[in-house]
Write an enzyme that holds these catalytic residues in place. Sequence first.
Site, PDB file in Angstrom:
ATOM      1  N   SER A 248       0.846  -1.193   0.000  1.00  0.00           N
ATOM      2  CA  SER A 248       0.000   0.000   0.000  1.00  0.00           C
ATOM      3  C   SER A 248       0.884   1.245   0.000  1.00  0.00           C
ATOM      4  CB  SER A 248      -0.938  -0.037   1.223  1.00  0.00           C
ATOM      5  OG  SER A 248      -1.904   0.974   1.129  1.00  0.00           O
ATOM      6  N   ASN A 249       0.352   2.382   0.393  1.00  0.00           N
ATOM      7  CA  ASN A 249       1.140   3.616   0.411  1.00  0.00           C
ATOM      8  C   ASN A 249       0.696   4.496   1.573  1.00  0.00           C
ATOM      9  OD1 ASN A 249      -1.020   5.531  -0.576  1.00  0.00           O
ATOM     10  ND2 ASN A 249      -1.001   4.033  -2.243  1.00  0.00           N
ATOM     11  N   ARG A 250       1.374   5.637   1.729  1.00  0.00           N
ATOM     12  CA  ARG A 250       1.185   6.458   2.931  1.00  0.00           C
ATOM     13  C   ARG A 250       0.052   7.472   2.836  1.00  0.00           C
ATOM     14  NH1 ARG A 250       6.084   6.224   6.121  1.00  0.00           N
ATOM     15  NH2 ARG A 250       7.712   5.217   4.900  1.00  0.00           N
TER      16      ARG A 250
END
Length: 270
Positions: free
Chosen positions: A76-78
């Site tokens: 995923s990502n931030r």
Amino acid sequence: STQRNVTALVSDGVRFLGPVFGEVASGESGMGRMAEPEMIVDALLSAQRAQDFFGRHIVVTAGPTIEDLDPVRFISNRSSGKMGFAIAAMAKARGARVTLIAGPVEIATPLGVDRVHVRSAADMQVALDRVLGNDLKGADAVVMAAAVGDYRPRDVREKKWKKQGDSVAVELVKNPDLLASLGAKRTGSTPMLVGFAVETEKAQLLEYARKKGAEKRVDLMVANLASDAFGADTNRAWFVEQNRHTELPVMTKDALADAILDEIARGIAD
Ligand code: CTP
């Protein structure tokens, strides 16, 4: 006599929020519960603002997407989702009907906003297709604030992946570009398309944003730096169109949401 007084005040132009039906302090239920604080805040926000989006439908995507590797791990990502949620809340406060398609984030849904929960980029595509319809005419504008994962694992394992050896390689395959496919499919200027571009290097920020905007055929790119944007309550952004750009000062994400909506209001008025 309370009801007579309320009626007199209403005819004088006073607006009441509640009471609403529900559990009251005595433990009984009925018409007498205080309106929820969120509803009061929402009503105050709307009352202060011009209802310039009345009759419009704005679709906003927000948050990260998640691409599963196995039942316990994912990529995923931030992205915190704050920017997209701020745009959704502000569009609602300005009178729009709002659909918020959000990846997994722990932010309360702004009151009166229709939220669609999604996980992966593929889920987000299905939700967009459903909300916009085949001809994309289901919305006046689409704001792609979500950080859609560019890649997903080729194989999603059904059972937990056991560790093995000192290194492993995960093969990733490209996800469809949701914004680019909206740009390619759109005929005419509806819905207005707004994309986001986040970079770590300031030097190429505007150049990349312009390139992404042209490739995806969007009307407006909002460019920002990961260090200014991710997780914070404030942001610094540039509005990037094909032949001009505007630098905005550092501001709260709520204020930036308002500024983005001002651009959209101008874009969809034509
Ligand atoms: N976007 C999308 N579908 C994807 C990837 C991105 O709709 N599969 C949208 C995002 O919501 C955002 C914009 O496209 O509005 C971001 O463009 P993108 O080219 O993906 O930016 P980066 O991922 O930052 O590009 P790069 O990794 O090439 O820097």
